[in-house]
Design a protein around this motif. Structure first.
Motif, short mmCIF file in Angstrom:
data_model
loop_
_atom_site.label_atom_id
_atom_site.label_comp_id
_atom_site.label_asym_id
_atom_site.label_seq_id
_atom_site.Cartn_x
_atom_site.Cartn_y
_atom_site.Cartn_z
N ILE A 199 4.32 9.29 -4.03
CA ILE A 199 4.35 8.67 -5.36
C ILE A 199 5.52 7.70 -5.48
O ILE A 199 5.40 6.65 -6.13
N LEU A 200 6.65 7.98 -4.84
CA LEU A 200 7.77 7.05 -4.91
C LEU A 200 7.44 5.77 -4.15
O LEU A 200 7.84 4.68 -4.57
N THR A 201 6.73 5.89 -3.04
CA THR A 201 6.29 4.70 -2.31
C THR A 201 5.35 3.86 -3.18
O THR A 201 5.47 2.63 -3.24
N ALA A 202 4.42 4.52 -3.86
CA ALA A 202 3.48 3.79 -4.72
C ALA A 202 4.19 3.14 -5.90
O ALA A 202 3.90 1.99 -6.27
N ALA A 203 5.15 3.85 -6.51
CA ALA A 203 5.88 3.28 -7.64
C ALA A 203 6.70 2.07 -7.20
O ALA A 203 6.77 1.06 -7.91
N THR A 204 7.32 2.16 -6.04
CA THR A 204 8.09 1.03 -5.53
C THR A 204 7.19 -0.16 -5.27
O THR A 204 7.52 -1.30 -5.62
N ALA A 205 6.01 0.09 -4.69
CA ALA A 205 5.06 -0.99 -4.44
C ALA A 205 4.54 -1.60 -5.74
O ALA A 205 4.33 -2.81 -5.83
N ALA A 206 4.33 -0.75 -6.76
CA ALA A 206 3.87 -1.27 -8.05
C ALA A 206 4.90 -2.20 -8.68
O ALA A 206 4.53 -3.18 -9.33
N LEU A 207 6.16 -1.90 -8.46
CA LEU A 207 7.24 -2.74 -9.02
C LEU A 207 7.49 -3.98 -8.20
O LEU A 207 8.18 -4.90 -8.66
N GLU A 208 6.92 -4.05 -7.00
CA GLU A 208 7.09 -5.20 -6.13
C GLU A 208 5.70 -5.71 -5.73
O GLU A 208 5.27 -5.57 -4.59
#
Length: 216
Positions: A199-208
């Motif tokens: 989920i942290l990988t997905a959240a980081t990708a969503a912000l970038e």
């Protein structure tokens, strides 16, 4: 449906014969047709559930970005907090704060399955049949993002047929991680810290959004 009462529903038995390229393409077209059948508001006139967790389906005219933040992300942060930690919660809060710019072009409410991972598709001899929905009017990209999250057979064929039938808005691949966050949060709440990294990988990708998910 063969029969139903207050405690039981009886459904016909469906043989799952596995996906073929032709069935996948038909599924892509039929999913696009389902999504094109717009509703008046986001949400649903009934209380929702996913596994044993409640879903707030409160109807709202939109925009979808705020509905998603308020109904699908924020409610699960307190339960997920022990597994995500302070930094993880802060990252999800950044997504919520920026949701209006991350969500892409406005979309009308689409009639969605709501939990469209590959295990909820039965590939019968005639067509793909969907089971176990968390049905509501949402964003059509969410169903497609769920197919990506845990993989679906012939996914590229499904997407291509979908896009030919009901073209997706520009930049949709970069928004896949955003649409996956709700279901990843659900998995964190239900199953714990094993899903923290994902989920942290997905959240980081969503912000970038200039760096699409590897699942695209």
């Amino acid at each position: 449906m063969l029969a139903a009462d207050d405690r039981m529903i009886v459904l016909p038995w469906l043989d799952d014969v596995g996906a073929t390229p032709a069935a996948a393409e038909r599924f892509g077209r039929e999913l696009a047709a389902l999504h094109a059948n717009s509703a008046d508001e986001f949400g649903a006139p009934w209380a929702g559930w996913i596994a044993e967790l409640p879903l707030d389906n409160t109807l709202t005219p939109g925009p979808w970005s705020q509905w998603y933040a308020e109904r699908r992300l924020a409610p699960y942060l307190p339960q997920a907090a022990p597994h995500l930690g302070r930094d993880g919660i802060r990252l999800l809060e950044q997504v919520i704060d920026r949701i209006d710019t991350l969500a892409g072009p406005p979309e009308p409410p689409a009639r969605t399955h709501g939990d469209l991972w590959s295990g909820n598709i039965l590939w019968t001899p005639e067509r793909a049949t969907l089971i176990d929905p968390a049905a509501h009017a949402g964003h059509r990209e969410t169903d497609l993002a769920m197919l990506t999250l845990f993989g679906a057979p012939h996914l590229n064929r499904i997407r291509a047929a979908y896009n030919e039938t009901h073209p997706l808005a520009d930049g949709w691949p970069t928004r896949i991680p955003l649409h996956q966050l709700h279901h990843l949060l659900i998995h964190v709440v239900l199953f714990g810290s094993g899903y923290r990294s994902q989920i942290l990988t997905a959240a980081t990708a969503a912000l970038e959004p200039d760096h699409p998910s590897s699942g695209t």
